[in-house]
Design an enzyme around this catalytic site. Structure first.
Site, PDB file in Angstrom:
ATOM      1  N   LYS A   1      -7.476  22.236   9.370  1.00 52.50           N
ATOM      2  CA  LYS A   1      -7.821  22.926  10.614  1.00 52.50           C
ATOM      3  C   LYS A   1      -7.607  24.424  10.425  1.00 52.50           C
ATOM      4  CE  LYS A   1      -7.752  21.599  15.375  1.00 52.50           C
ATOM      5  NZ  LYS A   1      -7.007  21.001  16.467  1.00 52.50           N
TER       6      LYS A   1
ATOM      7  N   TRP B   1     -12.164  22.413  12.525  1.00 46.39           N
ATOM      8  CA  TRP B   1     -11.985  21.454  11.428  1.00 46.39           C
ATOM      9  C   TRP B   1     -12.897  21.797  10.257  1.00 46.39           C
ATOM     10  CZ3 TRP B   1      -7.880  18.604  11.779  1.00 46.39           C
ATOM     11  CH2 TRP B   1      -7.460  18.092  13.000  1.00 46.39           C
TER      12      TRP B   1
ATOM     13  N   GLU C   1      -5.217  -2.415   4.194  1.00 46.90           N
ATOM     14  CA  GLU C   1      -4.905  -3.104   5.445  1.00 46.90           C
ATOM     15  C   GLU C   1      -6.065  -3.977   5.929  1.00 46.90           C
ATOM     16  OE1 GLU C   1      -4.221  -0.050   4.647  1.00 46.90           O
ATOM     17  OE2 GLU C   1      -2.334   0.649   5.511  1.00 46.90           O
TER      18      GLU C   1
ATOM     19  N   THR D   1       0.844  -1.196   0.000  1.00 47.42           N
ATOM     20  CA  THR D   1       0.000   0.000   0.000  1.00 47.42           C
ATOM     21  C   THR D   1       0.880   1.246   0.000  1.00 47.42           C
ATOM     22  OG1 THR D   1      -1.618   1.300   1.239  1.00 47.42           O
ATOM     23  CG2 THR D   1      -0.244  -0.171   2.536  1.00 47.42           C
TER      24      THR D   1
HETATM   25  P1  AMP Z   1      -6.387   2.100   0.030  1.00 43.25           P
HETATM   26  O1  AMP Z   1      -5.642   1.428   1.103  1.00 43.25           O
HETATM   27  O2  AMP Z   1      -5.546   2.613  -1.081  1.00 43.25           O
HETATM   28  O3  AMP Z   1      -7.544   1.261  -0.430  1.00 43.25           O
HETATM   29  O4  AMP Z   1      -7.032   3.393   0.617  1.00 43.25           O
HETATM   30  C1  AMP Z   1      -7.906   3.293   1.680  1.00 43.25           C
HETATM   31  C2  AMP Z   1      -8.393   4.639   2.024  1.00 43.25           C
HETATM   32  O5  AMP Z   1      -9.211   5.157   0.974  1.00 43.25           O
HETATM   33  C3  AMP Z   1      -9.260   4.643   3.237  1.00 43.25           C
HETATM   34  O6  AMP Z   1      -8.520   4.664   4.425  1.00 43.25           O
HETATM   35  C4  AMP Z   1     -10.039   5.906   3.025  1.00 43.25           C
HETATM   36  O7  AMP Z   1      -9.276   7.037   3.398  1.00 43.25           O
HETATM   37  C5  AMP Z   1     -10.233   5.940   1.521  1.00 43.25           C
HETATM   38  N1  AMP Z   1     -11.528   5.342   1.196  1.00 43.25           N
HETATM   39  C6  AMP Z   1     -11.798   4.100   0.821  1.00 43.25           C
HETATM   40  N2  AMP Z   1     -13.116   3.935   0.628  1.00 43.25           N
HETATM   41  C7  AMP Z   1     -13.692   5.129   0.905  1.00 43.25           C
HETATM   42  C8  AMP Z   1     -15.032   5.619   0.930  1.00 43.25           C
HETATM   43  N3  AMP Z   1     -16.059   4.855   0.607  1.00 43.25           N
HETATM   44  N4  AMP Z   1     -15.230   6.903   1.285  1.00 43.25           N
HETATM   45  C9  AMP Z   1     -14.200   7.717   1.619  1.00 43.25           C
HETATM   46  N5  AMP Z   1     -12.920   7.305   1.621  1.00 43.25           N
HETATM   47  C10 AMP Z   1     -12.674   6.033   1.275  1.00 43.25           C
END
Ligand code: AMP
Length: 547
Positions: free
Chosen positions: A443, A448, A335, A188
Site C-alpha cells: 500500500k 494498492w 487448507e 502448512t
Molecule cells: P500453500 O498452502 O503453500 O499451497 O500456498 C497456497 C497459496 O499459494 C495460496 O493461498 C496463494 O497465495 C498461492 N497460490 C497458489 N496457487 C496460486 C496461483 N495459481 N496463483 C497465485 N498464487 C497462488
C-alpha cells in the site's frame, strides 16, 4: 410439513465414500496398466493392488490400527502412492511429513500430529537421527531403502519396506468405516507462527478426486486429463497429496510415473522416455527445466502442465506455448485439499491468438466450489475484472480447521467461509485473477500496488532471471516497493536505472499505477525460498527491513 428424508430399507447398503473405493475400477478395468519409478522399477495396477494389500498386512502386523497416525518421509515414489492408499484404508491417518522443513519444525510436526509409526527414506535418516532423542510418540520406524546394502542407523528399525512387503500376504480384507474418518494430515507454513496442521477425511478426498476429474476430464480439447494420458507429478507428495492428482490418476487408471528425487536430468529424461503427457508443478520447477541444457532437445508438444502454488508469469507461459506445451494455471492452498480453480480455455478462447492472458489467470472454480470475492465486511465485490477482494470459499473438501488449534481455526473460517488471504478480481466470465496476497499487498500512499504484477513486468525483461517484490515500511508513503532481482545467466548486464525505465514503459502504457515508480531495485545473487520452493517474502521483509 411432510418429512422427505429418504427412507432407508434395513438391508440397503449405505455406500461410504472411502478411498478404497477409488481403487476398484482401475484395477479391474486396467490391470495391466503401468506404474513406473524413475529408471528403476515398473509394475502393473494388478501388482499395485497386491502391494497395497501387502503394505496394509505388514503395517497391521507391526501394530498399526484404526486411529493411529503413520508418517512418511520420502520422495515422490510408488511407495508413497502405496501409502496414500494402504494407510487410510486401514482407518489410520497418513501424515505426509514436509521434509524440507528444518529439523526442529519436523520434530514439532511429528509431535503435534502424534505420529505412531514413521516410514523414512534413507536420505532423510540424518534428519531423524538429529531429533530422535526428542521424538516422544513414534513406536516403530520402517526404512525405505534403494541400496543393496542398507545404511547403518541408530534408529530402532522394525524392518525395511520391500522386505516387509515380501513377507506379507497379497490379499487384505479392508473393512468399511465412517467416511468422515480422518485420512490424511500435514502441515502448512503459509501462515504466521508455527506450522499448522490441516486434515482431510475419506469423504473429502473422494469428492475432491471426483471434482477434479470432472473439471479436467470434461474439457473439450485443452488441459484435458483422460485415459490415454501418462501422468507424472512434479510437486512433492508431502505437499497437499501432490495436489490430489495421484488419487485422480489412479481413479482414471492411467500410466503413472514417479520421479523420486527431483533433478532436471531425471525429470526431462522421464518426460521423454515414458512419454509423459500430464504433470503439475510450481513455476520454479518449470524455470529449472526450461533453463537446463537438454530442454531444447526434448519434445514436449504433447505435454499438459498445470502451474500452481504461485502465479504463472506471462513470459514463462508464452515461452512454454511456443514449445507446444499446453500450460495453464491451477489454484488452491494446503487448507483446501487443494484444488479450487483451473484456468482452462473454452473452445472459443482456443481460437484466439493471445491465450497466455487467460492461461495465466487464476481460473474458474471447479465443480462444487463456491468462490466469492469479498471486502472486509464480507460484502461481495463486483465481477468487473478490476475490483479486488479476498477470495473466500466453500467446498466439500476444505479442512474443517487447524489441528488442535481452535483460535486459528475460527479465524480461518470466520463468517462461515474459508478465508484464503488471497486478493483477486473476477471477470464477467467467472475467471478470477489473483493480484496479491493480503500479507503481500503493498500500500503506497493509500493505493494498492500488486507485487505480483510488478514481478511479472520485471520478469518480462530479457536480462531478468528471477525477481521478488516486497513492501517495506516508509515514513512518507506508508510502504515502498523493493525489487530483489537476480540477473539471468549469460544475459547482458543491466543497471537498476535501465530496469526502472522498463517499468516506466508499463506505467506510460497505463498498465501500472504511477506509485510503482517508487520502486527500488537491488541486484542479488539468489532469493530466499521457503521449504516448498516459494519465494519467502516473510524472511525477505525481515532481512531488508532496514534498507
Ligand atoms: P500453500 O498452502 O503453500 O499451497 O500456498 C497456497 C497459496 O499459494 C495460496 O493461498 C496463494 O497465495 C498461492 N497460490 C497458489 N496457487 C496460486 C496461483 N495459481 N496463483 C497465485 N498464487 C497462488
Amino acid at each position: 410439513m411432510t418429512d422427505n428424508l429418504i427412507q432407508r430399507t434395513a438391508s440397503a447398503y449405505t455406500y461410504p465414500l472411502l478411498i478404497k473405493n477409488l481403487l476398484q475400477g482401475p484395477v479391474v478395468n486396467n490391470p495391466k496398466q503401468e506404474i513406473v519409478y524413475r529408471d528403476q522399477l515398473r509394475f502393473t495396477y494388478q501388482q499395485f493392488r497386491e502391494r497395497v494389500c501387502r503394505l496394509a498386512g505388514a503395517l497391521t502386523e507391526l501394530g498399526v490400527k484404526a486411529g493411529d497416525t503413520v508418517a512418511v518421509m520420502d520422495y515422490d515414489s510408488h511407495r508413497y502412492l502405496e501409502c496414500f492408499f494402504a494407510v487410510p484404508m486401514l482407518g489410520a491417518v497418513l501424515h505426509t511429513v514436509n521434509v524440507r522443513l528444518s529439523p526442529e519444525q519436523i520434530l514439532y510436526t511429528i509431535d503435534h500430529a502424534e505420529d505412531d509409526f514413521l516410514l523414512v527414506h534413507e536420505d532423510f535418516l540424518p534428519i531423524v537421527e538429529q531429533i530422535k532423542g526428542r521424538i516422544d510418540t513414534v513406536q516403530h520406524y520402517i526404512l525405505l531403502s534403494e541400496q543393496d546394502e542398507q545404511p547403518a542407523t541408530g534408529l530402532p528399525m522394525a524392518g525395511e519396506y520391500e522386505a516387509l512387503l515380501s513377507a506379507a500376504a497379497p490379499d487384505f480384507d479392508f473393512q468399511d468405516f465412517d467416511e468422515s474418518t480422518r485420512a490424511t494430515t500435514f502441515y502448512t507454513t503459509g501462515t504466521t507462527g508455527m506450522p499448522k496442521g490441516v486434515y482431510f477425511s475419506h469423504r473429502q478426498l473422494v469428492l475432491h478426486t471426483l471434482g477434479v476429474l470432472a473439471a479436467l476430464g470434461t474439457s473439450t480439447s485443452q488441459g484435458r486429463f483422460h485415459q490415454d494420458d501418462v501422468y507424472m507429478p512434479i510437486t512433492p507428495m508431502f505437499h497437499v497429496h501432490a495436489w490430489g492428482l495421484p488419487y485422480v490418476a489412479t481413479a482414471l487408471g492411467v500410466k503413472q510415473v514417479y520421479p523420486g528425487k527431483y533433478t532436471p536430468d531425471m525429470l526431462l529424461g522421464l518426460l521423454e522416455k515414458e512419454k509423459v503427457t500430464f504433470s503439475h508443478c510450481v513455476p520454479t520447477i518449470l524455470h529449472l527445466l526450461m533453463n537446463h541444457p537438454s530442454y531444447e532437445q526434448v519434445d514436449l508438444s504433447n505435454w499438459k502442465v498445470i502451474i500452481g502454488g504461485a502465479a504463472l508469469p506471462k513470459a514463462m507461459c508464452e515461452a512454454a506455448l511456443e514449445k507446444g506445451i499446453d500450460i495453464f494455471t491451477g489454484y488452491g492452498m494446503s487448507e483446501t485439499c487443494p484444488i479450487l480453480t483451473f484456468a482452462q480455455l473454452t473452445s472459443e478462447m482456443l481460437k484466439e491468438d493471445d491465450q497466455a492472458e487467460i492461461r495465466c489467470k487464476t481460473g474458474r472454480p471447479i465443480p462444487l466450489v463456491q468462490l466469492r470475492l469479498v471486502d472486509e465486511e464480507m460484502n461481495d465485490i463486483p465481477k468487473d475484472g478490476e475490483s479486488v477482494g479476498e477470495i473466500v470459499v466453500r467446498a466439500p473438501w476444505l479442512t474443517q480447521g487447524y489441528l488442535k488449534d481452535q483460535r486459528n481455526s475460527e479465524v480461518l473460517w470466520r463468517g462461515g467461509y474459508l478465508h484464503t488471504g488471497d486478493v483477486a478480481n473476477m471477470d464477467r466470465e467467472n475467471y478470477a485473477k489473483i493480484t496479491d496476497r493480503i500479507k503481500d499487498v503493498i500500500k503506497i500512499g493509500g493505493e494498492w500496488v500488486s507485487s505480483l504484477e510488478l514481478e511479472d513486468i520485471l520478469c518480462s525483461h530479457p536480462a531478468v532471471g528471477e525477481v521478488a517484490v516486497i513492501g517495506l515500511p516508509d515514513t512518507k508513503w506508508g510502504e515502498k516497493p523493493l525489487a530483489l532481482v537476480v540477473h539471468k545467466e549469460n544475459a547482458e548486464q543491466i543497471t537498476a536505472k535501465q530496469l526502472l525505465a522498463h517499468t516506466k514503459e508499463f506505467i506510460e502504457k497505463g498498465m501500472l499505477t504511477k506509485q510503482a515508480l517508487l520502486l527500488k531495485i537491488v541486484f542479488v545473487d539468489s532469493i530466499d525460498k521457503t521449504s516448498v520452493g516459494k519465494i519467502n517474502k516473510k524472511a525477505l521483509r525481515e532481512k531488508y527491513a532496514a534498507s
